[in-house]
Write a protein that holds these residues in place. Sequence first.
Motif, PDB file in Angstrom:
ATOM      1  N   GLY A  93       0.984  17.371  16.233  1.00 44.61           N
ATOM      2  CA  GLY A  93       0.149  16.245  15.826  1.00 44.61           C
ATOM      3  C   GLY A  93       0.970  15.013  15.564  1.00 44.61           C
ATOM      4  O   GLY A  93       2.203  15.077  15.502  1.00 44.61           O
ATOM      5  N   LEU A  94       0.284  13.906  15.424  1.00 45.69           N
ATOM      6  CA  LEU A  94       0.974  12.655  15.170  1.00 45.69           C
ATOM      7  C   LEU A  94       1.432  12.593  13.720  1.00 45.69           C
ATOM      8  O   LEU A  94       1.109  13.453  12.898  1.00 45.69           O
ATOM      9  CB  LEU A  94       0.054  11.461  15.510  1.00 45.69           C
ATOM     10  N   TYR A  95       2.150  11.551  13.449  1.00 43.12           N
ATOM     11  CA  TYR A  95       2.754  11.297  12.160  1.00 43.12           C
ATOM     12  C   TYR A  95       1.730  11.238  11.012  1.00 43.12           C
ATOM     13  O   TYR A  95       0.701  10.580  11.120  1.00 43.12           O
ATOM     14  CB  TYR A  95       3.463   9.942  12.328  1.00 43.12           C
TER      15      TYR A  95
ATOM     16  N   ALA B 210       1.054  25.078   5.464  1.00 43.89           N
ATOM     17  CA  ALA B 210       1.051  25.868   4.231  1.00 43.89           C
ATOM     18  C   ALA B 210      -0.338  26.439   3.954  1.00 43.89           C
ATOM     19  O   ALA B 210      -0.492  27.605   3.585  1.00 43.89           O
ATOM     20  CB  ALA B 210       1.505  24.992   3.063  1.00 43.89           C
ATOM     21  N   LYS B 211      -1.364  25.619   4.157  1.00 40.04           N
ATOM     22  CA  LYS B 211      -2.741  26.081   3.920  1.00 40.04           C
ATOM     23  C   LYS B 211      -3.082  27.291   4.777  1.00 40.04           C
ATOM     24  O   LYS B 211      -3.645  28.275   4.306  1.00 40.04           O
ATOM     25  CB  LYS B 211      -3.739  24.958   4.240  1.00 40.04           C
ATOM     26  N   LEU B 212      -2.739  27.191   6.063  1.00 42.72           N
ATOM     27  CA  LEU B 212      -3.063  28.284   6.985  1.00 42.72           C
ATOM     28  C   LEU B 212      -2.307  29.559   6.629  1.00 42.72           C
ATOM     29  O   LEU B 212      -2.860  30.659   6.687  1.00 42.72           O
ATOM     30  CB  LEU B 212      -2.713  27.881   8.426  1.00 42.72           C
TER      31      LEU B 212
ATOM     32  N   VAL C  77      -9.181  19.315  11.767  1.00 44.04           N
ATOM     33  CA  VAL C  77      -9.459  17.944  11.338  1.00 44.04           C
ATOM     34  C   VAL C  77      -9.253  17.884   9.828  1.00 44.04           C
ATOM     35  O   VAL C  77      -9.924  18.599   9.074  1.00 44.04           O
ATOM     36  CB  VAL C  77     -10.891  17.519  11.719  1.00 44.04           C
ATOM     37  N   THR C  78      -8.311  17.076   9.398  1.00 47.69           N
ATOM     38  CA  THR C  78      -7.970  17.004   7.971  1.00 47.69           C
ATOM     39  C   THR C  78      -8.593  15.786   7.303  1.00 47.69           C
ATOM     40  O   THR C  78      -9.143  14.915   7.970  1.00 47.69           O
ATOM     41  CB  THR C  78      -6.453  16.904   7.783  1.00 47.69           C
ATOM     42  N   LYS C  79      -8.476  15.763   6.004  1.00 47.80           N
ATOM     43  CA  LYS C  79      -8.905  14.630   5.175  1.00 47.80           C
ATOM     44  C   LYS C  79     -10.396  14.313   5.365  1.00 47.80           C
ATOM     45  O   LYS C  79     -10.806  13.157   5.339  1.00 47.80           O
ATOM     46  CB  LYS C  79      -8.035  13.400   5.443  1.00 47.80           C
ATOM     47  N   LEU C  80     -11.146  15.362   5.593  1.00 46.01           N
ATOM     48  CA  LEU C  80     -12.594  15.167   5.711  1.00 46.01           C
ATOM     49  C   LEU C  80     -13.217  14.902   4.351  1.00 46.01           C
ATOM     50  O   LEU C  80     -14.408  14.603   4.256  1.00 46.01           O
ATOM     51  CB  LEU C  80     -13.248  16.391   6.362  1.00 46.01           C
TER      52      LEU C  80
HETATM   53  N1  LIG Z   1      -7.213  14.164   0.929  1.00 48.35           N
HETATM   54  C1  LIG Z   1      -6.530  14.915   1.792  1.00 48.35           C
HETATM   55  N2  LIG Z   1      -5.236  14.710   1.961  1.00 48.35           N
HETATM   56  C2  LIG Z   1      -4.563  15.476   2.836  1.00 48.35           C
HETATM   57  C3  LIG Z   1      -5.200  16.496   3.570  1.00 48.35           C
HETATM   58  N3  LIG Z   1      -4.270  17.076   4.363  1.00 48.35           N
HETATM   59  C4  LIG Z   1      -3.117  16.446   4.108  1.00 48.35           C
HETATM   60  N4  LIG Z   1      -3.265  15.467   3.186  1.00 48.35           N
HETATM   61  C5  LIG Z   1      -2.282  14.525   2.678  1.00 48.35           C
HETATM   62  O1  LIG Z   1      -1.840  13.711   3.722  1.00 48.35           O
HETATM   63  C6  LIG Z   1      -0.483  13.350   3.552  1.00 48.35           C
HETATM   64  C7  LIG Z   1       0.307  13.701   4.797  1.00 48.35           C
HETATM   65  O2  LIG Z   1       0.296  15.106   4.936  1.00 48.35           O
HETATM   66  P1  LIG Z   1       1.479  15.894   5.628  1.00 48.35           P
HETATM   67  O3  LIG Z   1       1.116  17.317   5.605  1.00 48.35           O
HETATM   68  O4  LIG Z   1       2.789  15.513   5.059  1.00 48.35           O
HETATM   69  O5  LIG Z   1       1.351  15.324   7.088  1.00 48.35           O
HETATM   70  P2  LIG Z   1       2.321  15.576   8.322  1.00 48.35           P
HETATM   71  O6  LIG Z   1       1.490  15.528   9.538  1.00 48.35           O
HETATM   72  O7  LIG Z   1       3.149  16.760   8.094  1.00 48.35           O
HETATM   73  O8  LIG Z   1       3.200  14.265   8.253  1.00 48.35           O
HETATM   74  P3  LIG Z   1       4.624  14.018   8.973  1.00 48.35           P
HETATM   75  O9  LIG Z   1       5.419  15.243   8.792  1.00 48.35           O
HETATM   76  O10 LIG Z   1       5.161  12.857   8.250  1.00 48.35           O
HETATM   77  O11 LIG Z   1       4.307  13.700  10.382  1.00 48.35           O
HETATM   78  C8  LIG Z   1      -0.034  14.094   2.320  1.00 48.35           C
HETATM   79  O12 LIG Z   1      -0.075  13.224   1.228  1.00 48.35           O
HETATM   80  C9  LIG Z   1      -1.043  15.193   2.158  1.00 48.35           C
HETATM   81  O13 LIG Z   1      -1.204  15.590   0.810  1.00 48.35           O
HETATM   82  C10 LIG Z   1      -6.620  16.691   3.367  1.00 48.35           C
HETATM   83  O14 LIG Z   1      -7.281  17.546   3.978  1.00 48.35           O
HETATM   84  N5  LIG Z   1      -7.227  15.875   2.476  1.00 48.35           N
END
Ligand SMILES: Nc1nc2c(ncn2[C@@H]2O[C@H](COP(=O)(O)OP(=O)(O)OP(=O)(O)O)[C@@H](O)[C@H]2O)c(=O)[nH]1
Length: 452
Positions: free
Chosen positions: A104-106, A115-117, A242-245
């Motif tokens: 996935g992207l950044y 970790a969740k999975l 799909v995250t951050k829903l």
């Molecule tokens: N509210 C919310 N925040 C989320 C969720 N999933 C991840 N985050 C937040 O989004 C931010 C980025 O999450 P990461 O897991 O570090 O994302 P990543 O894709 O690994 O990022 P990079 O390694 O930098 O590419 C963190 O602050 C997480 O806590 C979600 O389902 N809901």
Amino acid sequence: MALEGLKSGIFGAIAALKGKRKLDEAELAEMVRSIRRALLEADFNVRQTKEISERLDTRMREEEPRPGVNLQTHALNILYTELVRMLGAPREIVPHNQTILMVGLYGQGKTTTTAKLAEWWRKRHNMKVAVIEADVHRPGAYAQLKQLLADSPVEVYGEPEESDALVIVKNGLEAVGGADLVIVDTAGRDRLDQDLQDELDAIHRVANATERFLVIDAQVGQAAGPVAASFHDLVGVTGVIVTKLDGTARGGGALSAVATTGAPIVFIGEGEKIEDLEKFEADRFISRLLGMGDIRGLIDLAPEDLDAEEAARIAERLMSGRFTLNDMYKQMEMMSKIGTVDKILSHMPMGFFGGMGNMSKKQKEEMQDNLERFRVIMDSMTAHEKNEPTVLKRERIKRIARGSGTTEKDVRDLIAQWKRSRKMMKGVKGDRRLRKRMKKMMGDMDDVDMPM
Ligand SMILES: Nc1nc2c(ncn2[C@@H]2O[C@H](COP(=O)(O)OP(=O)(O)OP(=O)(O)O)[C@@H](O)[C@H]2O)c(=O)[nH]1
Ligand SMILES: [Mg+2]
């Protein structure tokens, strides 16, 4: 939850149907227009919105509501099936013996979701799970993953000093050889550039991943579509998360855009905590969205007079181990009101409504007759007898038959029916998983809140 706006938009649109038995052209057009607006506001794309509105329009014209189903519920029912259809069929994942590559992207939530999975499957399948941190670009990625899984027995492999992701993956796979499931977290980029493509391609080949999960932030809305498509081309995405829903108005855009790429959505993230993960099943998701609790498809039949509160109350009683004649009667009454019994049974734990299997029209009529007879018989019983039908021995049966103008056989039939139902209820009680499901279902039913 996500798509709150869509829910209120839909309910707003169908509110105009209240108390109506038919819609004229203008009313139908107005409702379809409101739904279209609600879908667009939820960020669905124009084509999908057009498709759903057109199908709603056609189906409202062509399909009659089932007996006992009001026009509002009918419209909701159509929307439900159309939304579920659009979001696609769920995909079951067997986690054993798998290596999952997270891409996935950044900043989309890859590390968090890794970790969740890991926790998700470790807990549910009681299996040995390991994660490998192969992101060599994000400073502190290993520490982040380690921190997320600090309280978990999931093994976290990483080499914070190593700058070659391939080396980490190779070493990691060897080190965690005994794990049933290995999840590999990778680096993100602003976009899927050549660098990221090459890196993922190489890791993919070394890891020989059985699943490739793409993590997408719901905030990106419809842009999730092209992103999913390009990752799909590269690694063959087997599932999208799909995250951050939690709290985004654009969730509808992301979900629906991903669905159009043909890559199945397998999980959704609804928070920062490790347990904020949910398996994605379109039907469950949409029925929850529309406030219909967790009973799949119940919306599809929701008769106006099926009193959810009453059903929940009876179920509560059943679980407490008490099951009176009144409970049985109410159960049967509800059952007979529901148009398609076979349908509701497929959504309910077996035996929930007295254990009646798929009923034919004739059987249903028989049940109606039985109900009437039972009512008459029960009217001749004392409260104690209805609460404790086991006291109904010969003398009492005689008295009741006489008092109700029925035969002793009729009274015995009633008792036999009660015994059968109670036995079935005991089966439900003894089944822990079923009980949990019923509990959950009832919990959800409590907040059924339909403005109709
Ligand atoms: N509210 C919310 N925040 C989320 C969720 N999933 C991840 N985050 C937040 O989004 C931010 C980025 O999450 P990461 O897991 O570090 O994302 P990543 O894709 O690994 O990022 P990079 O390694 O930098 O590419 C963190 O602050 C997480 O806590 C979600 O389902 N809901
Ligand atoms: Mg990360």
